[in-house]
Design a protein around this motif. Structure first.
Motif, short mmCIF file in Angstrom:
data_model
loop_
_atom_site.label_atom_id
_atom_site.label_comp_id
_atom_site.label_asym_id
_atom_site.label_seq_id
_atom_site.Cartn_x
_atom_site.Cartn_y
_atom_site.Cartn_z
N LEU A 112 0.82 -1.21 0.00
CA LEU A 112 0.00 0.00 0.00
C LEU A 112 0.86 1.26 0.00
O LEU A 112 0.44 2.30 -0.51
N ALA A 143 -6.51 -3.42 -2.06
CA ALA A 143 -6.44 -4.59 -1.17
C ALA A 143 -7.84 -5.18 -1.07
O ALA A 143 -8.79 -4.47 -0.73
N ASP A 172 -9.84 -5.71 6.35
CA ASP A 172 -8.56 -5.58 5.65
C ASP A 172 -8.71 -5.26 4.16
O ASP A 172 -8.05 -5.85 3.31
N PHE A 174 -8.94 -2.12 1.00
CA PHE A 174 -8.51 -0.77 0.65
C PHE A 174 -8.83 -0.53 -0.83
O PHE A 174 -8.64 -1.43 -1.64
N THR A 205 -5.72 -0.07 6.12
CA THR A 205 -6.89 -0.75 5.56
C THR A 205 -8.15 -0.38 6.33
O THR A 205 -8.12 0.34 7.32
#
Length: 326
Positions: A112, A143, A172, A174, A205
């Motif tokens: 990220l 993600a 979790d 993104f 996230t």
């Protein structure tokens, strides 16, 4: 006047030639989409019409930083066909990358933190003058969210027309998700719900959760979907009503309804095979031990004599005295 017009035309042609070379590198940044732990490919998009060897070119990929005092981070360099590490940032020295023959760059194991603007600089000499060509790319890193999980909260559905509270959660992902869509099916009837969501941000996230209360009227199926950069859908959650009460049968255990009939069939087959084996064995034993045997007279006489002899030599024991009968 003609000379003035001719010079103006010359200047216009030269300006157009210059813009045709510079504008492709100064246009809007090209968007690149990559996933966490995946690969991103950056293209220089340089169309060189002149006969220039790769060994005469120098490629430099740099990442823009928010700190103007530090300048850009040098990601990778290729000079005269060979990799160089003199100016590479410490953050990228140990990263696995690959240069293509045309200067394009492939970056692996994306994180990220790699998201941002990247610039490709191409340098070469023409008539002892250094010409710089630049392209700009914007890397967007995604993600994936985990598979949404449905659980029951609060009251259980014990009877028809009772309320059931469901909870859907996913983690979790993104970038930030939009919302959670619930789909509830009663037989041929389907209803859609978009209740408020709880979105929490971790270090980078996001986690998302949503609650929904439905009134169970008949056999019910519930699904929740997280609406983000992609749609992430949960497994089907079933509620089956029997005799006015409800029993919960998650989709992951649906295979049990096939195991029971198969087990019964296998047990019946084993029982039949066992009975057949014993029946064959008993029939074979009876045929060997039949009472209709033919005894020869010689053998009978011999047996009678032996029996009589054994009877005559039998000893009796009584009151501690042994008596022989002759």
């Amino acid at each position: 006047m003609k000379r003035i017009h001719f010079k103006m035309i010359q200047w216009m042609v030269a300006l157009l030639a210059f813009l045709s070379f510079i504008l492709p590198g100064l246009g809007a940044p090209a968007d690149i989409i990559a996933y966490v732990s995946g690969m991103a490919e950056f293209r220089c998009n340089l169309d060189i019409k002149e006969n220039i060897s790769v060994n005469e070119l120098g490629y430099s990929w740099e990442k823009e930083t928010r700190d103007e005092t530090r300048g850009n981070l040098v990601v990778a360099e290729l000079y005269k066909g060979e990799r160089r590490y003199d100016h590479i940032s410490e953050r990228y020295k140990n990263r696995f990358m690959e240069f293509m023959p045309n200067g394009d760059l492939r970056m692996f194991n994306i994180t990220l933190e790699d998201e941002g603007l990247y610039y490709c600089y191409i340098r070469y000499k023409v008539r002892e003058r250094r010409v710089i060509y630049r392209t700009e790319h914007k890397l967007n890193v995604l993600a994936n969210f985990s598979i949404p999980q449905i659980t029951k909260k609060g009251l259980d559905a014990e009877e028809v027309d009772s309320d059931v509270k469901f909870h859907c959660s996913s983690t979790d992902g993104f970038p930030k998700p939009d919302e959670v869509l619930w789909v509830v099916s009663y037989g041929n009837q389907t209803e859609f719900y978009r209740p408020p969501c709880d979105i929490k941000k971790n270090s980078r996230t996001f986690n998302i959760s949503s609650d929904l209360t439905v009134r169970v009227k008949s056999n019910t199926s519930v699904i929740c979907t997280v609406l983000a950069h992609h749609n992430f859908t949960s497994r089907i959650h079933h509620i089956v009503i029997k005799n006015g009460r409800t029993t919960e049968t998650p989709e992951m255990n649906d295979h049990l309804k096939y195991i029971l009939p198969c087990g019964i069939l296998i047990a019946c087959a084993v029982a039949c095979l066992t009975y057949f084996c014993y029946w064959r064995k008993g029939k074979s034993f009876k045929s060997k031990s039949s009472p209709n045997r033919i005894v020869s007279p010689t053998m009978t006489a011999t047996d009678n004599g032996s029996t009589q002899q054994r009877e005559e030599s039998t000893s009796f024991i009584g009151d501690g005295v042994e008596v022989n009968v002759s």
